[in-house]
Design a protein around this motif. Structure first.
Motif, short mmCIF file in Angstrom:
data_model
loop_
_atom_site.label_atom_id
_atom_site.label_comp_id
_atom_site.label_asym_id
_atom_site.label_seq_id
_atom_site.Cartn_x
_atom_site.Cartn_y
_atom_site.Cartn_z
N ASN A 65 0.81 -1.22 0.00
CA ASN A 65 0.00 0.00 0.00
C ASN A 65 0.84 1.27 0.00
O ASN A 65 0.34 2.35 0.27
CB ASN A 65 -0.92 0.01 1.23
N SER A 66 2.14 1.11 -0.29
CA SER A 66 3.03 2.26 -0.22
C SER A 66 3.02 3.06 -1.51
O SER A 66 2.99 2.51 -2.61
CB SER A 66 4.46 1.79 0.07
N PHE A 67 3.04 4.40 -1.35
CA PHE A 67 3.11 5.29 -2.51
C PHE A 67 4.53 5.81 -2.73
O PHE A 67 4.93 6.13 -3.83
CB PHE A 67 2.15 6.47 -2.32
N PHE A 68 5.29 5.92 -1.66
CA PHE A 68 6.62 6.53 -1.76
C PHE A 68 7.76 5.58 -1.40
O PHE A 68 8.90 5.84 -1.71
CB PHE A 68 6.69 7.76 -0.84
N GLY A 69 7.47 4.49 -0.73
CA GLY A 69 8.52 3.55 -0.35
C GLY A 69 9.38 4.05 0.78
O GLY A 69 10.45 3.48 1.04
N ALA A 70 8.95 5.07 1.50
CA ALA A 70 9.76 5.64 2.58
C ALA A 70 9.98 4.64 3.70
O ALA A 70 11.00 4.69 4.40
CB ALA A 70 9.10 6.91 3.12
N GLU A 71 9.02 3.72 3.89
CA GLU A 71 9.13 2.75 4.99
C GLU A 71 10.35 1.85 4.81
O GLU A 71 10.92 1.36 5.79
CB GLU A 71 7.85 1.91 5.10
N LYS A 72 10.83 1.65 3.57
CA LYS A 72 11.99 0.80 3.34
C LYS A 72 13.27 1.44 3.85
O LYS A 72 14.26 0.75 4.10
CB LYS A 72 12.13 0.49 1.85
N TYR A 73 13.25 2.75 4.00
CA TYR A 73 14.42 3.47 4.49
C TYR A 73 14.39 3.62 6.02
O TYR A 73 15.38 4.05 6.60
CB TYR A 73 14.48 4.86 3.86
N ILE A 74 13.28 3.26 6.63
CA ILE A 74 13.13 3.49 8.07
C ILE A 74 13.01 2.18 8.84
O ILE A 74 13.80 1.91 9.75
CB ILE A 74 11.90 4.37 8.35
N ILE A 75 12.03 1.35 8.48
CA ILE A 75 11.73 0.19 9.31
C ILE A 75 12.79 -0.91 9.22
O ILE A 75 13.25 -1.41 10.26
CB ILE A 75 10.32 -0.36 8.99
N PRO A 76 13.23 -1.36 8.01
CA PRO A 76 14.25 -2.42 7.99
C PRO A 76 15.55 -2.05 8.72
O PRO A 76 16.05 -2.88 9.50
CB PRO A 76 14.49 -2.63 6.49
N PRO A 77 16.12 -0.83 8.53
CA PRO A 77 17.30 -0.50 9.32
C PRO A 77 17.03 -0.49 10.82
O PRO A 77 17.89 -0.89 11.62
CB PRO A 77 17.67 0.91 8.82
N THR A 78 15.82 -0.07 11.20
CA THR A 78 15.45 -0.09 12.62
C THR A 78 15.40 -1.52 13.14
O THR A 78 15.86 -1.82 14.25
CB THR A 78 14.07 0.57 12.83
N LEU A 79 14.87 -2.44 12.33
CA LEU A 79 14.83 -3.85 12.71
C LEU A 79 16.25 -4.40 12.89
O LEU A 79 16.52 -5.14 13.84
CB LEU A 79 14.09 -4.66 11.64
N ASP A 80 17.15 -4.04 11.98
CA ASP A 80 18.53 -4.50 12.08
C ASP A 80 19.19 -4.01 13.37
O ASP A 80 19.82 -4.79 14.10
CB ASP A 80 19.34 -4.01 10.88
N LEU A 81 19.03 -2.73 13.65
CA LEU A 81 19.64 -2.16 14.85
C LEU A 81 19.02 -2.74 16.12
O LEU A 81 19.71 -2.98 17.11
CB LEU A 81 19.49 -0.63 14.83
N LEU A 82 17.72 -2.97 16.07
CA LEU A 82 17.02 -3.55 17.21
C LEU A 82 17.53 -4.96 17.49
O LEU A 82 17.74 -5.34 18.65
CB LEU A 82 15.52 -3.57 16.93
N LEU A 83 17.76 -5.74 16.43
CA LEU A 83 18.23 -7.11 16.60
C LEU A 83 19.67 -7.14 17.14
O LEU A 83 20.00 -7.97 18.00
CB LEU A 83 18.16 -7.85 15.26
#
Length: 236
Positions: A26-44
């Motif tokens: 449902n993404s129009f801009f793809g901004a979530e790919k720049y925020i959530i995956p790196p956050t998941l990596d750092l969280l792990l």
């Protein structure tokens, strides 16, 4: 308290992953790919360093692997040239896999009876896989094959740990290696062979569940001394 905090981190990780997967179609801009995956990596990475009671050597190997995996994703996102970004990320992911392999590998776990069937399965899979994609990756065939072989070694290494560690660690680490193999298989097939419906969702699910299983499998790792004694008696 430590168990409660550990559970909170896991719930947060899985919740963020779930939100991200819902946003992808449902993404129009793809901004979530720049925020959530790196956050998941750092969280792990943070989760492993804070809650792991593994040896210092194990912590260094797994955390280094997680960091390079994180850098690989950033390279894929931010390198202007797509081909260069792909090769840079492949290199970083390869280092991550070497770190995971070095953590799980043990010469004591090598069993010819168990090594032969898993090798036959992986070689068959790899042959079919390369047959499907080779025409579209001929310029990068060597790094692709090298990375695929690393994935196969990781799968074999985690598979051969049976009876060397407790079952929970064995199952989680083996599942993690399979998820990472499937992640790359879906990515390559979608890119180089034929478009797969919801491929992006599958890729992210396998990628982040795979790394989570690798981490949890490492944190649960305990040497099964009873099984070791049985094995050594059998060899004697």
């Amino acid at each position: 308290m430590k168990t409660t905090n550990s559970s909170f981190f896991l719930i947060l990780y899985l919740a963020l992953l779930g939100i991200f997967l819902l946003l992808i179609p449902n993404s129009f801009f793809g901004a979530e790919k720049y925020i959530i995956p790196p956050t998941l990596d750092l969280l792990l990475i943070l989760y492993f360093l804070v809650f792991s009671d593994n040896t210092k050597q194990t912590k260094i190997k797994i955390s280094t692997g997680l960091i390079f995996s994180f850098l690989g994703y950033l390279a894929f996102l931010f390198t202007p040239d797509e081909r260069s970004g792909y090769l840079l990320s492949l290199f970083a992911y390869a280092i991550a896999k070497v770190c995971y392999i070095s953590n799980f590998f043990s010469t004591k776990s090598v069993s010819v009876k168990r090594l032969i069937p898993i090798t036959v399965i992986l070689v068959s899979f790899g042959t079919l896989f390369l047959f499907l994609i080779w025409k579209n990756v001929y310029e990068a065939l060597i790094p692709v094959v090298a990375y695929m072989l690393l994935l196969f070694v990781l799968v074999k290494t985690t598979f051969l740990r049976k009876n060397m560690v407790n079952n929970t660690s064995y199952i989680l680490a083996f599942l993690g290696s399979l998820f990472l193999l499937l992640c790359n298989a879906v990515f390559a097939l979608d890119l180089c062979y034929t478009k797969i419906a919801y491929a992006e969702i599958y890729i992210y699910v396998f990628f982040y569940l795979g790394k989570l299983c690798i981490v949890l499998g490492t944190m649960e790792q305990r040497v099964d001394k009873t099984q070791l004694k049985t094995i050594f008696r059998g060899r004697a």
